[in-house]
Design a protein around this motif. Structure first.
Motif, PDB file in Angstrom:
ATOM      1  N   ASN B   4       9.716  31.198  41.200  1.00 41.49           N
ATOM      2  CA  ASN B   4      11.145  30.953  41.295  1.00 41.49           C
ATOM      3  C   ASN B   4      11.632  29.862  40.354  1.00 41.49           C
ATOM      4  OD1 ASN B   4      12.120  32.769  43.123  1.00 41.49           O
ATOM      5  ND2 ASN B   4      11.314  31.617  44.845  1.00 41.49           N
ATOM      6  N   PHE B   7      15.313  29.887  38.783  1.00 45.13           N
ATOM      7  CA  PHE B   7      16.405  29.586  39.716  1.00 45.13           C
ATOM      8  C   PHE B   7      16.479  28.089  40.005  1.00 45.13           C
ATOM      9  CE2 PHE B   7      15.284  34.004  41.266  1.00 45.13           C
ATOM     10  CZ  PHE B   7      16.270  34.581  40.517  1.00 45.13           C
ATOM     11  N   TYR B  44      22.255  30.927  36.064  1.00 43.59           N
ATOM     12  CA  TYR B  44      21.767  31.489  37.323  1.00 43.59           C
ATOM     13  C   TYR B  44      22.152  32.962  37.435  1.00 43.59           C
ATOM     14  CZ  TYR B  44      21.007  31.894  42.306  1.00 43.59           C
ATOM     15  OH  TYR B  44      20.578  32.289  43.520  1.00 43.59           O
ATOM     16  N   LEU B  45      23.400  33.279  37.038  1.00 39.62           N
ATOM     17  CA  LEU B  45      23.828  34.680  37.103  1.00 39.62           C
ATOM     18  C   LEU B  45      22.977  35.554  36.196  1.00 39.62           C
ATOM     19  CD1 LEU B  45      27.709  34.648  37.151  1.00 39.62           C
ATOM     20  CD2 LEU B  45      26.223  35.873  38.662  1.00 39.62           C
ATOM     21  N   THR B  48      19.625  36.094  37.582  1.00 38.49           N
ATOM     22  CA  THR B  48      19.610  37.024  38.714  1.00 38.49           C
ATOM     23  C   THR B  48      19.377  38.455  38.260  1.00 38.49           C
ATOM     24  OG1 THR B  48      21.161  35.577  39.802  1.00 38.49           O
ATOM     25  CG2 THR B  48      20.941  37.749  40.695  1.00 38.49           C
ATOM     26  N   PRO B  73      25.431  41.625  35.810  1.00 34.40           N
ATOM     27  CA  PRO B  73      25.535  40.165  35.762  1.00 34.40           C
ATOM     28  C   PRO B  73      25.867  39.644  34.366  1.00 34.40           C
ATOM     29  CG  PRO B  73      23.627  40.788  37.012  1.00 34.40           C
ATOM     30  CD  PRO B  73      24.137  42.018  36.371  1.00 34.40           C
TER      31      PRO B  73
ATOM     32  N   ALA C  21      17.250  27.905  46.253  1.00 33.17           N
ATOM     33  CA  ALA C  21      16.753  28.516  45.015  1.00 33.17           C
ATOM     34  C   ALA C  21      15.255  28.757  45.097  1.00 33.17           C
ATOM     35  CB  ALA C  21      17.075  27.627  43.821  1.00 33.17           C
ATOM     36  N   MET C  24      14.324  31.895  47.190  1.00 38.50           N
ATOM     37  CA  MET C  24      14.916  33.178  46.830  1.00 38.50           C
ATOM     38  C   MET C  24      13.819  34.182  46.499  1.00 38.50           C
ATOM     39  SD  MET C  24      18.209  33.437  44.402  1.00 38.50           S
ATOM     40  CE  MET C  24      18.562  35.121  44.009  1.00 38.50           C
ATOM     41  N   PHE C  27      11.477  35.766  40.707  1.00 43.02           N
ATOM     42  CA  PHE C  27      12.224  35.986  39.474  1.00 43.02           C
ATOM     43  C   PHE C  27      11.770  37.284  38.816  1.00 43.02           C
ATOM     44  CE2 PHE C  27      12.523  35.102  34.838  1.00 43.02           C
ATOM     45  CZ  PHE C  27      13.889  35.092  34.774  1.00 43.02           C
ATOM     46  N   PRO C  30      14.769  42.217  41.054  1.00 49.88           N
ATOM     47  CA  PRO C  30      15.993  42.324  41.856  1.00 49.88           C
ATOM     48  C   PRO C  30      15.849  43.367  42.949  1.00 49.88           C
ATOM     49  CG  PRO C  30      16.353  43.120  39.637  1.00 49.88           C
ATOM     50  CD  PRO C  30      14.986  42.602  39.665  1.00 49.88           C
ATOM     51  N   ASP C  33      19.601  47.359  42.888  1.00 53.93           N
ATOM     52  CA  ASP C  33      19.984  47.627  41.507  1.00 53.93           C
ATOM     53  C   ASP C  33      20.463  49.066  41.320  1.00 53.93           C
ATOM     54  OD1 ASP C  33      17.591  48.736  42.001  1.00 53.93           O
ATOM     55  OD2 ASP C  33      16.638  48.134  40.128  1.00 53.93           O
TER      56      ASP C  33
END
Lengths: 149, 115, 88
Positions: B4, B7, B44-45, B48, B73, C21, C24, C27, C30, C33
């Protein structure tokens, strides 16, 4: 500024403008588009402002305002073109004619004469961003100081 | 395997901007803090929408059978960048006017509404 | 005293943001989608553009771009109103 800066600015400003136009023109094929190309072209205005000072670019203020209005109006008119289907429908894509060449699906080499209303909207938004940013920068250069200046 | 970390880096950027917003008194530095927050949110967007091993979502000379990152995004970040630029221009114009009236950039001295 | 309140609030906000963060999803993976896969698959057929991001900005989400152009126009008007000479 000194004569070196002025000479380099005279050489670089057309190059920056042409690069901004390239980014706008190929917005539907390569990274870039109206906003990015307009911002690149507006950086030429910043260079002029730094090199020659605010009084030299003062007469650019009215053309930039007109350019921004025309860009916005052209954008809305292009959006209304698709009103037979929906607002913002891409009515020119794949119809032949201007920007109407069909596009093969999947990775391809890119056809400049494709995209329908998208390249035209790119040009409208590009001129709008160029006019808006240029007007803001000229205004800051003219009136950004104190009153006693 | 980076987990992560992107982020967290974006949130660190947001916190740096928030620190400048809370503990600086110079109005120009406050505007810079707002811009740092905005850049952190934009990063960040974009982070994502990343898909592992994805390429940029453009079909011109794309390698066949490549997986593409999420395009929405990126489009929204483009909108966000231009709006941030417009608000920054407006904020700096107000800073110029405050300096013209108060002869100072200290945010604590702007206490009354008129004048 | 007031300054310490600000510092404590900042630390709470910082903890919330960093923890959120860090917890989450990983990375690059997603979870939802569906819409983006549709855009990637059909933007060439429907909008005739190779650049999917441009297709979204100017075709699928044209209203966003219209509002954004309005924001830019308003900002230019605001700057022109604020930055002018009040005394002739």
């Amino acid at each position: 500024m000194s004569v070196v800066v002025k000479t380099i600015a005279r050489i670089l400003v057309p190059v920056i403008l042409v690069f901004g136009g390239y980014v706008i023109l190929h917005g539907h094929l390569t990274p870039g588009g109206g906003f990015q190309g307009g911002a690149v072209a507006a950086s030429a205005v910043a260079l002029l402002l730094v090199a020659f000072g605010a009084p030299a670019v003062k007469r650019l203020k009215a053309p930039f305002s007109v350019l921004e209005d025309l860009g916005g109006i052209a954008f809305v008119v292009l959006a209304f073109l698709g009103l037979g289907f929906t607002f913002f429908a891409n009515s020119l894509a794949g119809m032949g004619g201007l920007f109407g060449a069909p596009v093969p699906t999947g990775p391809n080499a890119g056809i400049l004469n494709s995209g329908g209303t998208v390249p035209l909207m790119n040009w409208a938004v590009g001129f709008k961003v160029l006019g808006g940013l240029g007007a803001v920068m000229v205004l800051f250069g003219l009136f950004g100081g104190d009153d006693d200046r | 395997m980076i987990g992560n970390v992107p982020f967290v880096v974006c949130m660190v950027l947001v916190l740096l901007g928030l620190w400048a917003l809370l503990f600086r008194r110079n109005l120009v530095k406050i505007v810079i803090g707002v811009k740092i927050i905005e850049n952190g949110v934009n990063l960040y967007l974009v982070a994502t929408g990343y898909v592992r091993g994805g390429i940029v979502p453009i079909y011109t000379y794309a390698p066949p059978d490549a997986v593409m990152v999420l395009p929405t995004p990126q489009a929204l970040t483009l909108t966000s960048i231009v709006i941030g630029l417009a608000t920054t221009a407006l904020m700096l114009a107000f800073v110029v006017v405050i300096h013209r009236h108060k002869k100072s950039l200290d945010g604590r001295k702007v206490t009354e509404l008129s004048g | 005293m007031r300054r310490w309140g600000v510092v404590v609030t900042f630390l709470i906000v910082a903890g919330c943001l960093l923890l959120g963060a860090a917890r989450m999803r990983p990375f690059g993976a997603p979870r939802y989608d569906l819409m983006d896969r549709y855009f990637n698959a059909f933007s060439q057929r429907e909008a005739a553009t190779n650049n999917v991001v441009t297709a979204i900005v100017f075709d699928y989400r044209g209203y966003d771009t219209l509002g954004e152009a309005t924001v830019l126009f308003t900002a230019v008007i605001g700057v022109a109103l604020v930055l002018r000479r009040l005394t002739r």
